[in-house]
Each structure stands twice: as structure tokens, then as C-alpha cells.
Design a protein around this motif. Sequence first.
Motif: not given
Length: 141
Positions: A18-47
Motif C-alpha cells: 500500500a502506498n499513498p498513490a491512487p487508489p489509496v490516496g484518492t479513497a482516503l484523502g477526502p475524509h482527511g485521515i493520515n494516508i501515510a499512517e494507514f499505509c504503514k499500518q496496512f503494510n505491517d499487518k500484511t507483510k
Amino acid sequence: MAKKIKTKLKLQLSAGKANPAPPVGTALGPHGINIAEFCKQFNDKTKEMTGDVVPAEITIFEDRSFSFILKTSPASALLRKAAGIEKGSADPLKTKVGKVTKADVRAIAEKKMPDLNANDLDAAEKIIRGTARSMGIEVID
């Protein structure tokens, strides 16, 4: 006190990639959450699942915090992996693109059981067989 839920999103992402580029950034950006934090947590859980597609159900709260639940890979992705094919058939009735064994179907059904709407393993196998049939994959004995 429970946080107020703003929205729920569902994304299917490659495990550990997962990285901040689309589709992650475009889906999460409008809701104002920390995209980099989501990517870090997702990648840690799915490595440890690298190479698989992992659906995530993301709950976004009013205070811009979030939580997410990982689901099992889609049945079609697991069937493609088991059959060793790139994609399903365009015309599954006439063109068969791969084969899987009954043991493969059972293993996929066991893996998918928590996310399937089935009461027992036999019903789960029928669901997986139906998915295989609609993809043009034969189930052999």
C-alpha cells in the motif's frame, strides 16, 4: 464513550504494497485521515501475505481517526493462484482456462470460511466451485 463513525470504506490492496498513490490516496484523502499512517499500518499487518490481494474494511471516525479489519483474499484470486492462471475465461461455458483439484477447492473453502455466508464446509465448497465455474476453471477429482 464510543467514537462517532463518519464513514466506512472497502479497498482491495496488494499485501505489503500500500502506498499513498491512487487508489489509496484518492479513497482516503477526502475524509482527511493520515494516508501515510494507514499505509504503514496496512503494510505491517500484511507483510507475511505478500503477493495476495487483501480486502480491508476501513472505518473512519468523526475525529479523523480510523480502524480497519482485514478480510481473506477474494475467492477468484485464490482460484487463479491455485490454477496458475493470469485471469479467468472471457467465455467460461465454452473456453476452460485452468484446472483445480477437489483438495484445492477444499483448502480455499477452509481459508475463506470466516467471510463466506455458509453454515458448513460443504456449503462453502459449493460457493467456491460456483466461482470456479464462472471463471472457466474446471474442478477435477
